[in-house]
Design a protein around this motif. Structure first.
Motif, PDB file in Angstrom:
ATOM      1  N   VAL A 293       4.135   1.234   6.250  1.00 35.58           N
ATOM      2  CA  VAL A 293       3.094   2.253   6.322  1.00 35.58           C
ATOM      3  C   VAL A 293       3.086   3.017   5.002  1.00 35.58           C
ATOM      4  O   VAL A 293       4.148   3.469   4.538  1.00 35.58           O
ATOM      5  N   GLY A 294       1.935   3.153   4.385  1.00 38.79           N
ATOM      6  CA  GLY A 294       1.868   3.891   3.133  1.00 38.79           C
ATOM      7  C   GLY A 294       0.474   3.899   2.567  1.00 38.79           C
ATOM      8  O   GLY A 294      -0.481   3.430   3.199  1.00 38.79           O
ATOM      9  N   ALA A 295       0.358   4.434   1.340  1.00 38.23           N
ATOM     10  CA  ALA A 295      -0.943   4.535   0.677  1.00 38.23           C
ATOM     11  C   ALA A 295      -0.752   4.397  -0.827  1.00 38.23           C
ATOM     12  O   ALA A 295       0.236   4.889  -1.388  1.00 38.23           O
ATOM     13  N   GLY A 296      -1.675   3.693  -1.475  1.00 34.60           N
ATOM     14  CA  GLY A 296      -1.720   3.665  -2.925  1.00 34.60           C
ATOM     15  C   GLY A 296      -0.968   2.539  -3.592  1.00 34.60           C
ATOM     16  O   GLY A 296      -0.999   2.417  -4.813  1.00 34.60           O
ATOM     17  N   GLU A 297      -0.260   1.716  -2.838  1.00 37.60           N
ATOM     18  CA  GLU A 297       0.503   0.631  -3.448  1.00 37.60           C
ATOM     19  C   GLU A 297       0.660  -0.509  -2.450  1.00 37.60           C
ATOM     20  O   GLU A 297       0.682  -0.294  -1.244  1.00 37.60           O
ATOM     21  N   SER A 298       0.788  -1.720  -2.953  1.00 38.46           N
ATOM     22  CA  SER A 298       0.951  -2.872  -2.083  1.00 38.46           C
ATOM     23  C   SER A 298       2.308  -2.834  -1.387  1.00 38.46           C
ATOM     24  O   SER A 298       3.329  -2.527  -2.010  1.00 38.46           O
ATOM     25  N   PRO A 299       2.341  -3.178  -0.110  1.00 45.76           N
ATOM     26  CA  PRO A 299       3.632  -3.260   0.577  1.00 45.76           C
ATOM     27  C   PRO A 299       4.524  -4.358  -0.003  1.00 45.76           C
ATOM     28  O   PRO A 299       5.739  -4.303   0.132  1.00 45.76           O
ATOM     29  N   LEU A 300       3.933  -5.328  -0.670  1.00 47.72           N
ATOM     30  CA  LEU A 300       4.712  -6.428  -1.231  1.00 47.72           C
ATOM     31  C   LEU A 300       5.445  -6.028  -2.508  1.00 47.72           C
ATOM     32  O   LEU A 300       6.329  -6.736  -2.974  1.00 47.72           O
ATOM     33  N   THR A 301       5.076  -4.885  -3.082  1.00 49.74           N
ATOM     34  CA  THR A 301       5.784  -4.378  -4.267  1.00 49.74           C
ATOM     35  C   THR A 301       6.544  -3.101  -3.929  1.00 49.74           C
ATOM     36  O   THR A 301       6.839  -2.294  -4.802  1.00 49.74           O
ATOM     37  N   GLY A 302       6.833  -2.914  -2.643  1.00 48.58           N
ATOM     38  CA  GLY A 302       7.663  -1.784  -2.235  1.00 48.58           C
ATOM     39  C   GLY A 302       6.910  -0.545  -1.828  1.00 48.58           C
ATOM     40  O   GLY A 302       7.530   0.499  -1.577  1.00 48.58           O
ATOM     41  N   GLY A 303       5.601  -0.621  -1.752  1.00 49.56           N
ATOM     42  CA  GLY A 303       4.826   0.548  -1.376  1.00 49.56           C
ATOM     43  C   GLY A 303       5.025   0.933   0.072  1.00 49.56           C
ATOM     44  O   GLY A 303       5.161   0.078   0.952  1.00 49.56           O
ATOM     45  N   GLY A 304       5.048   2.238   0.323  1.00 51.03           N
ATOM     46  CA  GLY A 304       5.154   2.727   1.693  1.00 51.03           C
ATOM     47  C   GLY A 304       6.571   2.662   2.221  1.00 51.03           C
ATOM     48  O   GLY A 304       7.524   2.382   1.507  1.00 51.03           O
ATOM     49  N   ARG A 305       6.681   2.914   3.513  1.00 47.17           N
ATOM     50  CA  ARG A 305       7.983   2.932   4.177  1.00 47.17           C
ATOM     51  C   ARG A 305       8.010   1.860   5.260  1.00 47.17           C
ATOM     52  O   ARG A 305       6.975   1.556   5.870  1.00 47.17           O
ATOM     53  N   PRO A 306       9.155   1.280   5.527  1.00 47.04           N
ATOM     54  CA  PRO A 306       9.238   0.320   6.637  1.00 47.04           C
ATOM     55  C   PRO A 306       9.035   1.022   7.971  1.00 47.04           C
ATOM     56  O   PRO A 306       9.539   2.123   8.181  1.00 47.04           O
ATOM     57  N   GLU A 307       8.254   0.401   8.840  1.00 42.14           N
ATOM     58  CA  GLU A 307       7.990   0.936  10.173  1.00 42.14           C
ATOM     59  C   GLU A 307       8.689   0.050  11.197  1.00 42.14           C
ATOM     60  O   GLU A 307       8.343  -1.125  11.356  1.00 42.14           O
TER      61      GLU A 307
END
Length: 360
Positions: A293-307
């Motif tokens: 879950v996050g905003a502004g960055e791809s989850p594949l490059t570490g964006g956001g937090r693990p849910e």
């Protein structure tokens, strides 16, 4: 709806069909549910009869559904897990025999047939429920929680994918081009992704779809896209494909505050196919498969937090059916809800054929 047993007395279940749906999903889940007992399996296939007896030594066997209906007073529930084209006639016969019914999805080939079944069940005072098990997928339960807690803000777009890489045909009625078989991915995986979208975001206002036959020798759709504009304003983009060489995220959900991206499939189907049965650690997945879950960055490059992914819970469906029959609890999935999904599937078929959006 009418219950046929008092609480504490096991409900005797007759299961019609012992192919993939009956043997992998329904029989194990019925047997694992407190208050239910698998009484009879209906299949005329000798190998499947042996398979059923090996898995459930006390089960009775029948070669035809009529054998169930002839002794309706010995049963409390009929589960229809046979090929799609038989769902309506078998559910109708069961209801007329005075038996509550669970029907695998899709409940019918048309929304009109689903509503006719619902009306018959209402007239007879009997439970009619549809097995939309994907409402109890781990990722779907997690997404419902995130939306309910406001973690994503106002959801703008919901992307949902049931994609597979199966370039070779498997054969069987699901791949038949005969319209009476109600095959193809639109009515198979499409039944799941549409149902989930309607549960999350409400009724559809319009539908646009693209449906293709990609594989050599294929007779029915194996690559389908459905776009729903909900009356709530949310847009759902839904994919069902057997020809996806690179799989996308199972969910990508975009809101005003954050997005949720989740890869991979709920483990319950694979576990059931491997012969595992519900228990204390059922439906869990490892942390490396959690969505983000996050905003502004791809989850594949570490964006956001693990849910953390909530445990999947297919057993909850039959537990709810048992409560509905013994304690008057709510029907977990009504035929009218299934009819609303069929409205969308029928609109999608028209849209793909005509190349236009269809208003509902």
């Amino acid at each position: 709806m009418t219950g046929r047993k008092t609480a504490g007395t096991p409900l005797r279940v007759g299961l019609v069909g012992y192919g993939l749906a009956g043997s992998v999903f329904h029989a194990p889940l019925i047997a694992a549910t407190e208050g239910l007992t698998l009484d009879t399996v209906v299949t005329s296939n000798p190998e499947r009869q042996e398979q059923a007896r090996a898995g459930f030594p006390d089960v009775r066997l029948a070669a035809a559904p009529e054998e169930l209906f002839d002794r309706a007073d010995e049963l409390d529930l009929v589960v229809v897990a046979s090929p799609n084209k038989t769902h309506v006639p078998l559910a109708t016969a069961a209801l007329k025999a005075g038996l509550p019914v669970v029907v695998d999805k899709p409940v019918a080939g048309t929304a009109a047939e689903a509503r006719e079944l619902a009306a018959l069940a209402e007239e007879r005072g009997l439970l009619l429920s549809v097995f939309q098990n994907r409402r109890w997928d781990n990722d779907f339960l997690t997404l419902r929680k995130l939306i309910a807690e406001g973690e994503l803000g106002d959801v703008y777009r919901f992307e949902s994918r049931f994609e597979r890489w199966r370039p070779e045909l498997k054969g069987g009625w699901r791949e038949s081009g005969d319209p009476t078989e109600i095959g193809g991915l639109l009515y198979d995986l499409g039944s799941h992704v549409v149902d989930q979208a309607l549960v999350l975001f409400g009724p559809a206002a319009s539908v646009y779809a693209e449906s293709d036959v990609r594989r050599p020798g294929a007779q029915t759709d194996d690559d389908t896209f459905i776009a729903i504009t909900h009356t709530s304003g949310v847009r759902s983009h839904l994919y069902a494909s057997a020809t996806t060489a690179q799989l996308g995220p199972r969910f990508r959900v975009l809101g005003s505050k954050a997005g949720y991206v989740k890869y991979g499939l709920d483990p319950q189907e694979a576990d059931l196919k491997e012969g595992r049965r519900p228990g204390p650690d059922w439906g869990l997945e490892p942390e490396d498969l959690w969505g983000r879950v996050g905003a502004g960055e791809s989850p594949l490059t570490g964006g956001g937090r693990p849910e953390p992914t909530l445990p999947g819970d297919y057993p909850a469906y039959y537990a709810a059916v048992a409560r509905a029959l013994t304690d008057g609890g709510p029907n977990p999935v009504t035929a009218l809800e299934a009819a609303a999904a069929l409205d969308v599937l029928e609109a999608a078929r028209r849209s793909a054929h005509d190349g236009v959006a269809v208003s509902l």
